[in-house]
Write a protein that holds these residues in place. Sequence first.
Motif, PDB file in Angstrom:
ATOM      1  N   LEU A  17      23.180  21.469  67.425  1.00 20.75           N
ATOM      2  CA  LEU A  17      23.861  20.197  67.197  1.00 20.75           C
ATOM      3  C   LEU A  17      25.332  20.273  67.590  1.00 20.75           C
ATOM      4  CD1 LEU A  17      22.288  19.148  63.766  1.00 20.75           C
ATOM      5  CD2 LEU A  17      21.952  18.022  65.983  1.00 20.75           C
ATOM      6  N   ARG A  18      25.974  21.398  67.338  1.00 22.38           N
ATOM      7  CA  ARG A  18      27.399  21.537  67.627  1.00 22.38           C
ATOM      8  C   ARG A  18      27.675  21.842  69.097  1.00 22.38           C
ATOM      9  NH1 ARG A  18      30.062  25.414  63.116  1.00 22.38           N
ATOM     10  NH2 ARG A  18      31.791  25.185  64.616  1.00 22.38           N
ATOM     11  N   LEU A  19      26.679  22.362  69.799  1.00 23.15           N
ATOM     12  CA  LEU A  19      26.857  22.773  71.192  1.00 23.15           C
ATOM     13  C   LEU A  19      25.859  22.005  72.059  1.00 23.15           C
ATOM     14  CD1 LEU A  19      27.112  26.607  70.479  1.00 23.15           C
ATOM     15  CD2 LEU A  19      29.025  25.056  70.997  1.00 23.15           C
ATOM     16  N   PRO A  20      26.221  20.818  72.504  1.00 22.38           N
ATOM     17  CA  PRO A  20      25.269  19.956  73.219  1.00 22.38           C
ATOM     18  C   PRO A  20      24.770  20.511  74.542  1.00 22.38           C
ATOM     19  CG  PRO A  20      27.503  19.057  73.309  1.00 22.38           C
ATOM     20  CD  PRO A  20      27.530  20.173  72.329  1.00 22.38           C
ATOM     21  N   ASN A  21      25.487  21.454  75.151  1.00 21.24           N
ATOM     22  CA  ASN A  21      25.033  22.046  76.412  1.00 21.24           C
ATOM     23  C   ASN A  21      24.004  23.152  76.211  1.00 21.24           C
ATOM     24  OD1 ASN A  21      26.774  20.451  78.033  1.00 21.24           O
ATOM     25  ND2 ASN A  21      28.479  21.847  77.624  1.00 21.24           N
ATOM     26  N   LEU A  22      23.817  23.568  74.966  1.00 18.65           N
ATOM     27  CA  LEU A  22      22.966  24.719  74.670  1.00 18.65           C
ATOM     28  C   LEU A  22      21.484  24.347  74.789  1.00 18.65           C
ATOM     29  CD1 LEU A  22      23.817  27.607  73.876  1.00 18.65           C
ATOM     30  CD2 LEU A  22      23.369  26.998  71.500  1.00 18.65           C
ATOM     31  N   LYS A  23      20.762  25.093  75.625  1.00 18.89           N
ATOM     32  CA  LYS A  23      19.327  24.864  75.794  1.00 18.89           C
ATOM     33  C   LYS A  23      18.512  25.645  74.769  1.00 18.89           C
ATOM     34  CE  LYS A  23      19.729  23.924  80.748  1.00 18.89           C
ATOM     35  NZ  LYS A  23      19.285  24.318  82.119  1.00 18.89           N
ATOM     36  N   PHE A  24      18.961  26.850  74.457  1.00 20.17           N
ATOM     37  CA  PHE A  24      18.324  27.595  73.375  1.00 20.17           C
ATOM     38  C   PHE A  24      19.308  28.572  72.775  1.00 20.17           C
ATOM     39  CE2 PHE A  24      16.593  30.568  76.818  1.00 20.17           C
ATOM     40  CZ  PHE A  24      17.328  31.679  76.453  1.00 20.17           C
ATOM     41  N   VAL A  25      18.999  28.965  71.552  1.00 19.45           N
ATOM     42  CA  VAL A  25      19.751  30.007  70.868  1.00 19.45           C
ATOM     43  C   VAL A  25      18.747  31.011  70.330  1.00 19.45           C
ATOM     44  CG1 VAL A  25      19.816  28.654  68.721  1.00 19.45           C
ATOM     45  CG2 VAL A  25      21.399  30.567  69.032  1.00 19.45           C
ATOM     46  N   ILE A  26      19.047  32.282  70.516  1.00 20.35           N
ATOM     47  CA  ILE A  26      18.217  33.375  70.001  1.00 20.35           C
ATOM     48  C   ILE A  26      19.051  34.193  69.034  1.00 20.35           C
ATOM     49  CG2 ILE A  26      16.968  35.501  70.580  1.00 20.35           C
ATOM     50  CD1 ILE A  26      16.394  34.325  73.338  1.00 20.35           C
ATOM     51  N   VAL A  27      18.463  34.575  67.916  1.00 15.86           N
ATOM     52  CA  VAL A  27      19.105  35.516  67.014  1.00 15.86           C
ATOM     53  C   VAL A  27      18.238  36.771  66.966  1.00 15.86           C
ATOM     54  CG1 VAL A  27      17.992  34.476  64.973  1.00 15.86           C
ATOM     55  CG2 VAL A  27      20.005  35.938  64.687  1.00 15.86           C
ATOM     56  N   THR A  28      18.855  37.926  67.245  1.00 12.17           N
ATOM     57  CA  THR A  28      18.120  39.184  67.244  1.00 12.17           C
ATOM     58  C   THR A  28      18.187  39.819  65.866  1.00 12.17           C
ATOM     59  OG1 THR A  28      20.082  40.370  68.054  1.00 12.17           O
ATOM     60  CG2 THR A  28      18.506  39.563  69.695  1.00 12.17           C
ATOM     61  N   LEU A  29      17.053  40.392  65.434  1.00 14.97           N
ATOM     62  CA  LEU A  29      16.924  40.900  64.065  1.00 14.97           C
ATOM     63  C   LEU A  29      16.460  42.347  64.024  1.00 14.97           C
ATOM     64  CD1 LEU A  29      15.126  37.714  62.647  1.00 14.97           C
ATOM     65  CD2 LEU A  29      17.567  38.281  62.453  1.00 14.97           C
ATOM     66  N   GLY A  30      16.760  43.104  65.060  1.00 16.35           N
ATOM     67  CA  GLY A  30      16.392  44.517  65.053  1.00 16.35           C
ATOM     68  C   GLY A  30      14.891  44.706  65.002  1.00 16.35           C
ATOM     69  N   GLU A  31      14.446  45.560  64.098  1.00 18.77           N
ATOM     70  CA  GLU A  31      13.020  45.863  63.989  1.00 18.77           C
ATOM     71  C   GLU A  31      12.206  44.653  63.536  1.00 18.77           C
ATOM     72  OE1 GLU A  31      13.156  47.804  59.488  1.00 18.77           O
ATOM     73  OE2 GLU A  31      12.756  49.056  61.231  1.00 18.77           O
ATOM     74  N   ASP A  32      12.886  43.608  63.044  1.00 16.82           N
ATOM     75  CA  ASP A  32      12.189  42.383  62.645  1.00 16.82           C
ATOM     76  C   ASP A  32      12.050  41.390  63.789  1.00 16.82           C
ATOM     77  OD1 ASP A  32      11.780  43.181  59.975  1.00 16.82           O
ATOM     78  OD2 ASP A  32      13.822  42.591  59.450  1.00 16.82           O
ATOM     79  N   GLY A  33      12.431  41.781  65.005  1.00  9.13           N
ATOM     80  CA  GLY A  33      12.221  40.938  66.163  1.00  9.13           C
ATOM     81  C   GLY A  33      13.335  39.936  66.384  1.00  9.13           C
ATOM     82  N   CYS A  34      12.976  38.703  66.635  1.00  9.41           N
ATOM     83  CA  CYS A  34      13.970  37.671  66.905  1.00  9.41           C
ATOM     84  C   CYS A  34      13.414  36.295  66.573  1.00  9.41           C
ATOM     85  CB  CYS A  34      14.414  37.711  68.369  1.00  9.41           C
ATOM     86  SG  CYS A  34      13.122  37.228  69.549  1.00  9.41           S
TER      87      CYS A  34
END
Length: 392
Positions: A244-261
């Motif tokens: 919502l804050r970044l209108p140009n953003l197509k996707f965001v990924i958060v990495t979680l180590g051994e828990d994947g993403c």
Amino acid sequence: MVSSLLSPFPNVISQLKLVSRSSPPFFTRSHIHQFYDNALTKTKRGYEYTIETIMQFKNKKSVRRCDVQEVVQGGGNAGNALTCVARLGLNPRLISKVANDAQGKSILEELESDGVDTSFFIVSEEGNSPFTYIIVDNETKTRTCIHTPGYPPLIPDELSQSQLLSALDGANMVYFDGRLYETALIIAKEAACKNIPILVDAEREREGLDDLLNFASYAICSARFPQAWTKAPSLPSALLSMLLRLPNLKFVIVTLGEDGCIMLERSVNGGSDAEEIDIHGLLESLNQRKDESKTIPTCISSVVTKLSANGIGTVFGRLFIGTAEKIPPSELVDTTGAGDAFIGAVVYALCAGMPPEKMLPFAAQVAASGCRALGARTGLPHRTDPRLATFL
């Protein structure tokens, strides 16, 4: 072709194998300084010392001695990521700065040997190249990093307009690691004018990162960044807030180590009559679909829907969960640079047109390969690696 901006630095990585047990070590500020000086002395002057001596800078009543395995190699978020990109078959370019010293020469030589174009580097006749000493505990797999910044830093005036245009010529993507923001913003503005997609590594809050994220087409974040940046009460709501804050953003990924993403992708095809679903409930339903018996990376995805979070807003999009490879303890050596390898694989996947369902397991597989060797680059796979055969 990938162009990138980074703050490169060589790493000295020592793996410690404890041969006797005692209470955990602790260091005072003076001990850290002495440790730091000794690390640099060994590298710059060729003096030999062992981590056994270093480890004595703690409680004198309890001393642990260690077997040491040491690797000296290049580092830095973007340096590692683009080494990964090059080994996978792309032709990346780097824009950065080093000094004309032993570390700087080593940085350039190693990157060039892996197929990374370093012709846009600025080489200073004064100052020093950045340098990091990393200690990897073989029992806990934890790391301690002691960093020497490069000096003087890269400034915008050192990159001419002709060099900038040449660096971006033919580029399919530009990747930033969030450092050297003043120069990064100039490159980002030019890339945006040329409609070149931009990927930003949002590892932590840094000066100028907010402005850089405004240009981002894609963002890959560390586990803590989304909530720290948005102040949202939960990770899923923070990801929604970022879109919502970044209108140009197509996707965001958060990495979680051994828990994947977790990945949240914006959709431009959502209908106004689509059912609204709370993002927390959707994430929970995807988690329940995980097959815990599988050791290889997998991806679970939702359909396009109207996602919401209380007090945040709504976004049309898809939610994805990517699992990490379950690496046997006997094969897990060092997680240094795993996030950089993941990002490098995502850059490759985007340039190759992989869908998210294939991209996330691919990136997890590449990152897992890097964890099987000491150092951020030693285990980075080449595209001929049989573990990548099903993706390429």
